[in-house]
Design a protein around this motif. Structure first.
Motif, PDB file in Angstrom:
ATOM      1  N   ASP A 163      27.499  51.249 -16.200  1.00  0.00           N
ATOM      2  CA  ASP A 163      26.314  51.095 -16.057  1.00  0.00           C
ATOM      3  C   ASP A 163      25.827  50.535 -14.618  1.00  0.00           C
ATOM      4  O   ASP A 163      25.672  49.354 -14.606  1.00  0.00           O
ATOM      5  CB  ASP A 163      25.419  50.658 -16.937  1.00  0.00           C
ATOM      6  CG  ASP A 163      23.995  50.967 -16.984  1.00  0.00           C
ATOM      7  OD1 ASP A 163      23.395  51.421 -16.058  1.00  0.00           O
ATOM      8  OD2 ASP A 163      23.116  50.595 -17.880  1.00  0.00           O
ATOM      9  N   THR A 164      25.618  51.434 -13.641  1.00  0.00           N
ATOM     10  CA  THR A 164      25.497  51.015 -12.185  1.00  0.00           C
ATOM     11  C   THR A 164      23.908  51.090 -11.702  1.00  0.00           C
ATOM     12  O   THR A 164      23.627  50.931 -10.459  1.00  0.00           O
ATOM     13  CB  THR A 164      26.483  51.473 -11.307  1.00  0.00           C
ATOM     14  OG1 THR A 164      26.145  52.879 -11.265  1.00  0.00           O
ATOM     15  CG2 THR A 164      27.837  51.007 -11.677  1.00  0.00           C
ATOM     16  N   ALA A 165      23.221  51.630 -12.370  1.00  0.00           N
ATOM     17  CA  ALA A 165      21.724  51.868 -12.098  1.00  0.00           C
ATOM     18  C   ALA A 165      20.864  51.724 -13.025  1.00  0.00           C
ATOM     19  O   ALA A 165      20.789  51.582 -14.293  1.00  0.00           O
ATOM     20  CB  ALA A 165      21.616  53.460 -11.725  1.00  0.00           C
ATOM     21  N   THR A 166      19.521  51.269 -12.530  1.00  0.00           N
ATOM     22  CA  THR A 166      18.288  51.147 -13.414  1.00  0.00           C
ATOM     23  C   THR A 166      17.106  51.479 -12.487  1.00  0.00           C
ATOM     24  O   THR A 166      17.315  52.008 -11.490  1.00  0.00           O
ATOM     25  CB  THR A 166      18.231  49.770 -13.954  1.00  0.00           C
ATOM     26  OG1 THR A 166      17.279  49.775 -14.931  1.00  0.00           O
ATOM     27  CG2 THR A 166      17.819  48.687 -12.768  1.00  0.00           C
ATOM     28  N   GLY A 167      15.881  51.471 -13.155  1.00  0.00           N
ATOM     29  CA  GLY A 167      14.708  52.082 -12.433  1.00  0.00           C
ATOM     30  C   GLY A 167      13.371  51.166 -12.904  1.00  0.00           C
ATOM     31  O   GLY A 167      13.803  50.690 -13.959  1.00  0.00           O
ATOM     32  N   VAL A 168      12.653  51.227 -12.060  1.00  0.00           N
ATOM     33  CA  VAL A 168      11.340  50.570 -12.590  1.00  0.00           C
ATOM     34  C   VAL A 168       9.948  51.351 -11.524  1.00  0.00           C
ATOM     35  O   VAL A 168      10.167  51.802 -10.525  1.00  0.00           O
ATOM     36  CB  VAL A 168      11.246  49.231 -12.059  1.00  0.00           C
ATOM     37  CG1 VAL A 168      11.288  48.706 -10.828  1.00  0.00           C
ATOM     38  CG2 VAL A 168       9.944  48.347 -12.939  1.00  0.00           C
ATOM     39  N   THR A 169       8.915  51.437 -12.460  1.00  0.00           N
ATOM     40  CA  THR A 169       7.634  51.884 -11.680  1.00  0.00           C
ATOM     41  C   THR A 169       6.734  51.376 -11.995  1.00  0.00           C
ATOM     42  O   THR A 169       6.484  50.501 -13.039  1.00  0.00           O
ATOM     43  CB  THR A 169       7.625  53.310 -12.141  1.00  0.00           C
ATOM     44  OG1 THR A 169       6.891  53.283 -13.497  1.00  0.00           O
ATOM     45  CG2 THR A 169       8.778  54.462 -12.063  1.00  0.00           C
ATOM     46  N   ILE A 170       5.749  51.186 -11.111  1.00  0.00           N
ATOM     47  CA  ILE A 170       4.069  50.643 -11.473  1.00  0.00           C
ATOM     48  C   ILE A 170       3.205  51.741 -11.567  1.00  0.00           C
ATOM     49  O   ILE A 170       3.154  52.591 -10.471  1.00  0.00           O
ATOM     50  CB  ILE A 170       3.880  49.613 -10.041  1.00  0.00           C
ATOM     51  CG1 ILE A 170       4.705  48.442 -10.069  1.00  0.00           C
ATOM     52  CG2 ILE A 170       2.330  49.138 -10.422  1.00  0.00           C
ATOM     53  CD1 ILE A 170       4.446  47.473  -8.949  1.00  0.00           C
ATOM     54  N   ASP A 171       2.698  51.994 -12.362  1.00  0.00           N
ATOM     55  CA  ASP A 171       1.482  53.240 -12.698  1.00  0.00           C
ATOM     56  C   ASP A 171       0.339  52.806 -11.566  1.00  0.00           C
ATOM     57  O   ASP A 171      -0.252  51.835 -11.377  1.00  0.00           O
ATOM     58  CB  ASP A 171       0.967  53.063 -14.169  1.00  0.00           C
ATOM     59  CG  ASP A 171       1.544  53.007 -15.210  1.00  0.00           C
ATOM     60  OD1 ASP A 171       2.789  53.899 -15.004  1.00  0.00           O
ATOM     61  OD2 ASP A 171       1.702  52.832 -16.242  1.00  0.00           O
ATOM     62  N   THR A 172       0.080  53.993 -10.804  1.00  0.00           N
ATOM     63  CA  THR A 172      -0.859  53.981  -9.800  1.00  0.00           C
ATOM     64  C   THR A 172      -1.701  55.250 -10.088  1.00  0.00           C
ATOM     65  O   THR A 172      -1.225  56.181 -10.661  1.00  0.00           O
ATOM     66  CB  THR A 172      -0.051  54.322  -8.420  1.00  0.00           C
ATOM     67  OG1 THR A 172       0.679  55.264  -8.483  1.00  0.00           O
ATOM     68  CG2 THR A 172       0.704  52.743  -7.968  1.00  0.00           C
ATOM     69  N   PRO A 173      -2.966  55.073  -9.740  1.00  0.00           N
ATOM     70  CA  PRO A 173      -3.480  54.156  -8.669  1.00  0.00           C
ATOM     71  C   PRO A 173      -3.716  53.090  -9.655  1.00  0.00           C
ATOM     72  O   PRO A 173      -4.242  52.990 -10.929  1.00  0.00           O
ATOM     73  CB  PRO A 173      -4.668  54.819  -7.935  1.00  0.00           C
ATOM     74  CG  PRO A 173      -5.161  55.717  -9.104  1.00  0.00           C
ATOM     75  CD  PRO A 173      -3.778  56.273  -9.681  1.00  0.00           C
ATOM     76  N   VAL A 174      -3.641  51.734  -8.967  1.00  0.00           N
ATOM     77  CA  VAL A 174      -4.148  50.415  -9.784  1.00  0.00           C
ATOM     78  C   VAL A 174      -5.548  50.363  -9.797  1.00  0.00           C
ATOM     79  O   VAL A 174      -6.260  50.611  -8.798  1.00  0.00           O
ATOM     80  CB  VAL A 174      -3.548  49.226  -8.856  1.00  0.00           C
ATOM     81  CG1 VAL A 174      -3.785  47.811  -9.522  1.00  0.00           C
ATOM     82  CG2 VAL A 174      -1.984  49.463  -8.760  1.00  0.00           C
TER      83      VAL A 174
END
Length: 396
Positions: A302-313
């Motif tokens: 397992d060499t990858a992961t991800g993350v997001t921030i919901d926008t627009p803030v």
């Protein structure tokens, strides 16, 4: 009658004896007129009958013995050294009191030896029964005197057979115990004369072989992450000392280094590792006698992961004074179970992505300095494998 006519007479009785007699008893010498080694060891006695008062001499081979005569019976004994191998005629010669001779004879055989062999053929040719051969019936063959009875003892089993006219014999043995041990195969032959001979051959049984992976998680947790994959993967285990071990991982295969104690290790470079997912490694070992065994283990890459921030803030990437007074909650997505470190300016908060991958982090009004300025929110996710990902969002 004289000249004057006188007469006289007289009578005398005489015996007429023109024949003697001697006979060897009808009972076969040593029971069958064959003297074997056991019977020869304590000598041979010949008995018979004759006229009372006769003298009897008995010849066996190169030896002539004066018999002991009692009444009308006689006995003559010969030592073991005087009873030699071969075909012989026993001759009894008697002379009675009148001097009349007589003879009788009997043919006997002196058979003092026999022989037996075990062939080194088939699975016995190399003196080894390995795992593959162990599962088959083992044929044991040999030679002996024609007609001899042969008892074969092997692997806790006893079999009896008879040597054929050509002197060959064979038995089949099954149910050989597994393991590593030395076994004796013994054949004992008894010929028709009663002589015995035996021979023992030794065979090595080796049905064992094993290979296993060490019970140590790969990369510490059986998950190879992005940071760890750069070092490749080393797998370790144990096997029977002297074995050769080959390990296959995905499309790659490599020979392991096996130590004297049977411990082994093998390394795969980063380029040899499969893509993300479940990787299965298979170890195959071959012992010095050819026994094979395999073992497998799986681990995750397992060499990858991800993350997001919901926008627009804040709905419009603009945080007003009124909105700031109520604090700010940032939301986003990440790998389920990942920890998310969130910063807003100088403030920080942490969250954990739920089963659905969503996360949220809240900042109090005190964490949001008053004024008009551009701010940046940063989310860094670390998944269960240790992989990290970062994303940013700007707001005013």
């Amino acid at each position: 009658t004289d000249e004057y006519g006188n007469s006289a007479s007289t009578t005398r009785t005489v015996s007429v004896d023109t024949a003697g007699s001697v006979a060897i008893d009808d009972t076969p010498i040593e029971g069958d007129d064959i003297v074997n080694a056991a019977e020869q060891s304590d000598g041979v006695t010949v008995t018979g009958t004759t006229e009372e008062g006769s003298t009897v001499s008995v010849t066996l081979g190169e030896t002539t013995r004066t018999a002991t005569v009692e009444g009308g019976s006689w006995t003559a004994s010969f030592t073991a050294e005087e009873v030699t191998e071969g075909e012989h005629t026993v001759t009894a010669s008697a002379t009675d009191a009148a001097g009349n001779p007589s003879t009788d004879s009997r043919d006997i055989a002196v058979d003092l030896s026999t022989a037996v062999t075990i062939d080194r053929t088939g699975v016995l040719q190399d003196g080894l029964i390995d795992r593959a051969e162990h599962g088959e019936a083992v044929s044991i063959t040999g030679t002996a005197e024609s007609g001899a009875s042969v008892i074969v003892t092997a692997f806790g089993d006893e079999s009896t057979t008879t040597a054929g006219e050509d002197g060959t014999w064979s038995v089949t043995v099954t149910d050989i115990a597994e393991g590593v041990y030395t076994a004796d195969i013994t054949a004992e032959a008894t010929d028709t004369a009663g002589n015995t001979a035996s021979v023992t051959e030794t065979v090595q049984v080796d049905t064992e072989g094993f290979v296993r992976f060490d019970d140590v998680p790969v990369a510490g947790d059986d998950i190879v992450n992005a940071a760890e994959i750069g070092d490749g993967v080393t797998l370790t285990g144990t096997t029977r000392p002297g074995s050769a071990v080959t390990v296959t991982l995905g499309e790659a295969s490599a020979a392991a280094t096996v130590a004297e104690d049977g411990s082994w290790s093998v390394s795969f470079a980063p380029g040899d590792l499969p893509a993300d997912g479940t990787a299965t490694a298979t170890a195959s070992a071959t012992t010095t006698v050819g026994n094979t065994s395999t073992a497998s283990r799986s681990f995750a890459i397992d060499t990858a992961t991800g993350v997001t921030i919901d926008t627009p803030v804040a709905g419009d990437d603009l945080l007003s004074g009124a909105e700031a007074a109520s604090g700010l909650t940032l939301t986003g997505t990440a790998e389920a179970g990942a920890t998310v470190a969130v910063t807003l300016g100088a403030a920080s908060a942490s969250a954990t992505a739920g089963d659905d991958g969503t996360w949220s982090a809240s900042f109090a009004a005190a964490d949001i300095p008053a004024g008009t300025y551009a701010a940046e929110a940063t989310a860094t996710a670390t998944d269960a494998a240790g992989n990290t990902a970062t994303t940013r969002a700007s707001l005013t």
